[in-house]
Motif scaffolding. Structure first.
Motif, PDB file in Angstrom:
ATOM      1  N   LEU A   1       9.373  11.905  -5.044  1.00  0.00           N
ATOM      2  CA  LEU A   1       9.017  12.120  -3.637  1.00  0.00           C
ATOM      3  C   LEU A   1       7.500  12.050  -3.436  1.00  0.00           C
ATOM      4  O   LEU A   1       7.018  11.465  -2.473  1.00  0.00           O
ATOM      5  N   SER A   2       6.779  12.627  -4.371  1.00  0.00           N
ATOM      6  CA  SER A   2       5.314  12.605  -4.296  1.00  0.00           C
ATOM      7  C   SER A   2       4.782  11.176  -4.413  1.00  0.00           C
ATOM      8  O   SER A   2       3.902  10.767  -3.654  1.00  0.00           O
ATOM      9  N   ASP A   3       5.332  10.421  -5.378  1.00  0.00           N
ATOM     10  CA  ASP A   3       4.919   9.026  -5.551  1.00  0.00           C
ATOM     11  C   ASP A   3       5.206   8.216  -4.296  1.00  0.00           C
ATOM     12  O   ASP A   3       4.372   7.433  -3.839  1.00  0.00           O
ATOM     13  N   PHE A   4       6.398   8.405  -3.751  1.00  0.00           N
ATOM     14  CA  PHE A   4       6.775   7.662  -2.553  1.00  0.00           C
ATOM     15  C   PHE A   4       5.835   8.001  -1.403  1.00  0.00           C
ATOM     16  O   PHE A   4       5.368   7.117  -0.686  1.00  0.00           O
ATOM     17  N   GLY A   5       5.539   9.277  -1.241  1.00  0.00           N
ATOM     18  CA  GLY A   5       4.631   9.693  -0.183  1.00  0.00           C
ATOM     19  C   GLY A   5       3.250   9.082  -0.344  1.00  0.00           C
ATOM     20  O   GLY A   5       2.632   8.650   0.636  1.00  0.00           O
ATOM     21  N   ARG A   6       2.779   9.020  -1.575  1.00  0.00           N
ATOM     22  CA  ARG A   6       1.463   8.434  -1.827  1.00  0.00           C
ATOM     23  C   ARG A   6       1.453   6.943  -1.505  1.00  0.00           C
ATOM     24  O   ARG A   6       0.516   6.429  -0.896  1.00  0.00           O
ATOM     25  N   ILE A   7       2.508   6.254  -1.909  1.00  0.00           N
ATOM     26  CA  ILE A   7       2.627   4.819  -1.618  1.00  0.00           C
ATOM     27  C   ILE A   7       2.625   4.591  -0.109  1.00  0.00           C
ATOM     28  O   ILE A   7       1.914   3.728   0.405  1.00  0.00           O
ATOM     29  N   VAL A   8       3.436   5.356   0.599  1.00  0.00           N
ATOM     30  CA  VAL A   8       3.535   5.208   2.050  1.00  0.00           C
ATOM     31  C   VAL A   8       2.185   5.476   2.710  1.00  0.00           C
ATOM     32  O   VAL A   8       1.766   4.732   3.599  1.00  0.00           O
ATOM     33  N   ASP A   9       1.488   6.512   2.256  1.00  0.00           N
ATOM     34  CA  ASP A   9       0.172   6.830   2.823  1.00  0.00           C
ATOM     35  C   ASP A   9      -0.805   5.675   2.639  1.00  0.00           C
ATOM     36  O   ASP A   9      -1.505   5.281   3.573  1.00  0.00           O
ATOM     37  N   VAL A  10      -0.857   5.129   1.424  1.00  0.00           N
ATOM     38  CA  VAL A  10      -1.776   4.021   1.135  1.00  0.00           C
ATOM     39  C   VAL A  10      -1.418   2.806   1.980  1.00  0.00           C
ATOM     40  O   VAL A  10      -2.283   2.203   2.629  1.00  0.00           O
ATOM     41  N   LEU A  11      -0.146   2.436   1.985  1.00  0.00           N
ATOM     42  CA  LEU A  11       0.272   1.240   2.721  1.00  0.00           C
ATOM     43  C   LEU A  11       0.069   1.404   4.228  1.00  0.00           C
ATOM     44  O   LEU A  11      -0.371   0.465   4.894  1.00  0.00           O
ATOM     45  N   ASN A  12       0.378   2.568   4.759  1.00  0.00           N
ATOM     46  CA  ASN A  12       0.173   2.783   6.193  1.00  0.00           C
ATOM     47  C   ASN A  12      -1.294   2.690   6.570  1.00  0.00           C
ATOM     48  O   ASN A  12      -1.644   2.096   7.592  1.00  0.00           O
ATOM     49  N   ALA A  13      -2.161   3.262   5.738  1.00  0.00           N
ATOM     50  CA  ALA A  13      -3.593   3.224   6.024  1.00  0.00           C
ATOM     51  C   ALA A  13      -4.121   1.792   5.984  1.00  0.00           C
ATOM     52  O   ALA A  13      -4.893   1.366   6.849  1.00  0.00           O
ATOM     53  N   GLU A  14      -3.699   1.031   4.990  1.00  0.00           N
ATOM     54  CA  GLU A  14      -4.193  -0.334   4.837  1.00  0.00           C
ATOM     55  C   GLU A  14      -3.534  -1.307   5.809  1.00  0.00           C
ATOM     56  O   GLU A  14      -4.124  -2.314   6.183  1.00  0.00           O
ATOM     57  N   GLN A  15      -2.320  -0.995   6.210  1.00  0.00           N
ATOM     58  CA  GLN A  15      -1.581  -1.884   7.111  1.00  0.00           C
ATOM     59  C   GLN A  15      -2.255  -1.985   8.476  1.00  0.00           C
ATOM     60  O   GLN A  15      -2.125  -2.996   9.159  1.00  0.00           O
ATOM     61  N   GLU A  16      -2.999  -0.961   8.844  1.00  0.00           N
ATOM     62  CA  GLU A  16      -3.741  -1.025  10.105  1.00  0.00           C
ATOM     63  C   GLU A  16      -4.745  -2.175  10.076  1.00  0.00           C
ATOM     64  O   GLU A  16      -5.005  -2.805  11.091  1.00  0.00           O
ATOM     65  N   LYS A  17      -5.294  -2.467   8.897  1.00  0.00           N
ATOM     66  CA  LYS A  17      -6.258  -3.564   8.746  1.00  0.00           C
ATOM     67  C   LYS A  17      -5.555  -4.918   8.603  1.00  0.00           C
ATOM     68  O   LYS A  17      -6.039  -5.918   9.100  1.00  0.00           O
ATOM     69  N   ASP A  18      -4.412  -4.908   7.897  1.00  0.00           N
ATOM     70  CA  ASP A  18      -3.782  -6.162   7.489  1.00  0.00           C
ATOM     71  C   ASP A  18      -2.648  -6.642   8.386  1.00  0.00           C
ATOM     72  O   ASP A  18      -2.223  -7.780   8.283  1.00  0.00           O
ATOM     73  N   GLY A  19      -2.110  -5.765   9.192  1.00  0.00           N
ATOM     74  CA  GLY A  19      -0.993  -6.150  10.046  1.00  0.00           C
ATOM     75  C   GLY A  19       0.335  -5.693   9.474  1.00  0.00           C
ATOM     76  O   GLY A  19       0.456  -5.432   8.276  1.00  0.00           O
ATOM     77  N   PRO A  20       1.364  -5.626  10.309  1.00  0.00           N
ATOM     78  CA  PRO A  20       2.653  -5.041   9.916  1.00  0.00           C
ATOM     79  C   PRO A  20       3.439  -5.831   8.867  1.00  0.00           C
ATOM     80  O   PRO A  20       4.236  -5.261   8.154  1.00  0.00           O
ATOM     81  N   ARG A  21       3.236  -7.118   8.753  1.00  0.00           N
ATOM     82  CA  ARG A  21       4.035  -7.926   7.816  1.00  0.00           C
ATOM     83  C   ARG A  21       3.241  -8.351   6.584  1.00  0.00           C
ATOM     84  O   ARG A  21       3.715  -9.156   5.784  1.00  0.00           O
ATOM     85  N   ALA A  22       2.049  -7.816   6.404  1.00  0.00           N
ATOM     86  CA  ALA A  22       1.163  -8.253   5.325  1.00  0.00           C
ATOM     87  C   ALA A  22       1.752  -8.036   3.934  1.00  0.00           C
ATOM     88  O   ALA A  22       1.471  -8.808   3.019  1.00  0.00           O
ATOM     89  N   TYR A  23       2.583  -7.031   3.773  1.00  0.00           N
ATOM     90  CA  TYR A  23       3.094  -6.707   2.436  1.00  0.00           C
ATOM     91  C   TYR A  23       4.574  -7.057   2.276  1.00  0.00           C
ATOM     92  O   TYR A  23       5.222  -6.604   1.349  1.00  0.00           O
ATOM     93  N   SER A  24       5.090  -7.871   3.167  1.00  0.00           N
ATOM     94  CA  SER A  24       6.509  -8.209   3.110  1.00  0.00           C
ATOM     95  C   SER A  24       6.818  -9.232   2.010  1.00  0.00           C
ATOM     96  O   SER A  24       7.959  -9.343   1.580  1.00  0.00           O
ATOM     97  N   HIS A  25       5.816  -9.947   1.542  1.00  0.00           N
ATOM     98  CA  HIS A  25       6.027 -10.918   0.459  1.00  0.00           C
ATOM     99  C   HIS A  25       5.866 -10.233  -0.891  1.00  0.00           C
ATOM    100  O   HIS A  25       5.205  -9.207  -1.009  1.00  0.00           O
ATOM    101  N   ARG A  26       6.450 -10.845  -1.911  1.00  0.00           N
ATOM    102  CA  ARG A  26       6.299 -10.307  -3.265  1.00  0.00           C
ATOM    103  C   ARG A  26       4.880 -10.559  -3.757  1.00  0.00           C
ATOM    104  O   ARG A  26       4.204 -11.467  -3.291  1.00  0.00           O
ATOM    105  N   HIS A  27       4.478  -9.752  -4.707  1.00  0.00           N
ATOM    106  CA  HIS A  27       3.140  -9.929  -5.268  1.00  0.00           C
ATOM    107  C   HIS A  27       3.103 -11.180  -6.145  1.00  0.00           C
ATOM    108  O   HIS A  27       4.145 -11.689  -6.557  1.00  0.00           O
ATOM    109  N   ALA A  28       1.905 -11.663  -6.417  1.00  0.00           N
ATOM    110  CA  ALA A  28       1.721 -12.860  -7.249  1.00  0.00           C
ATOM    111  C   ALA A  28       1.408 -12.415  -8.682  1.00  0.00           C
ATOM    112  O   ALA A  28       0.370 -11.803  -8.930  1.00  0.00           O
ATOM    113  N   PRO A  29       2.297 -12.695  -9.640  1.00  0.00           N
ATOM    114  CA  PRO A  29       2.066 -12.259 -11.021  1.00  0.00           C
ATOM    115  C   PRO A  29       0.739 -12.769 -11.607  1.00  0.00           C
ATOM    116  O   PRO A  29       0.111 -12.079 -12.405  1.00  0.00           O
ATOM    117  N   ASN A  30       0.300 -13.946 -11.193  1.00  0.00           N
ATOM    118  CA  ASN A  30      -0.940 -14.502 -11.743  1.00  0.00           C
ATOM    119  C   ASN A  30      -2.184 -13.746 -11.259  1.00  0.00           C
ATOM    120  O   ASN A  30      -3.272 -13.944 -11.795  1.00  0.00           O
TER     121      ASN A  30
END
Length: 192
Positions: free
Chosen positions: A71-100
């Motif tokens: 629960l703590s990890d999930f809360g931390r993830i949500v906090d980080v993503l919500n804070a950064e999403q204000e800069k990047d837009g609502p769909r910025a993290y909908s794609h998978r990450h790039a392994p390279n």
């Protein structure tokens, strides 16, 4: 005969109307999602189709250290993503990450843990092994802690930053695929 001053009557009317609205809002929320409260855990099951075995697994797991860590990890993830999403837009993290674009050792470890958790949870959900599902998610705790401790998310390289946020978004999606974790909270029985 006691006469009540007009301002006092007006305040009582405001309080009464406020109570009516508060009751209406509670009823609306209750219709929207049923909240389940059992010793140690409160959670929502939107359509309330949660089976008894799933409920029991949740009750046991989210009162443990592993459950509270998740629960703590999930809360931390949500906090980080919500804070950064204000800069990047609502769909910025909908794609998978790039392994390279994974550079740090902890990024590789977290990506592997997410892939393993995704596979294990899907398999265990098919078997309705809810305790096993939650144990699989708990394995994300150590890699997430290492990631948060050793990896700087907000780096100058915009591609690395976005990739790290997408990696966290993948962890959030894996966790959320099992339950509406955002609506789960541990509570102290003494406070009930």
């Amino acid at each position: 005969m006691i006469v009540t001053p007009e301002p006092v009557m007006r305040n009582r009317a405001i309080i009464e109307v406020s109570n009516i609205f508060a009751t209406y809002e509670k009823d609306r929320l209750r219709r929207q999602a049923t909240w389940i409260r059992s010793p140690g855990v409160t959670y929502s099951c939107g359509d309330c189709s949660m089976s008894e075995s799933k409920r029991e697994a949740f009750d046991k797991f989210f009162t443990t250290d592993a459950g509270k860590g998740l629960l703590s990890d999930f809360g931390r993830i949500v906090d980080v993503l919500n804070a950064e999403q204000e800069k990047d837009g609502p769909r910025a993290y909908s794609h998978r990450h790039a392994p390279n674009l994974r550079i740090e050792h902890q990024e590789h470890k977290l990506a592997a843990a997410i892939a393993r958790a995704r596979e294990e949870t899907a398999e265990k959900l098919q078997k309705e092994d809810f305790s096993g599902v939650l144990r699989s998610l708990a394995k994300l705790h150590a890699p997430l802690q290492a990631f948060f401790e050793h990896v700087t998310i907000n780096v100058e390289n915009a591609h690395l930053r976005l990739n790290r946020l997408r990696l966290l978004a993948e962890a959030r999606r894996v966790m959320a695929s099992v339950a509406d974790i955002e609506n789960i909270s541990a509570w102290d029985e003494g406070a009930a």
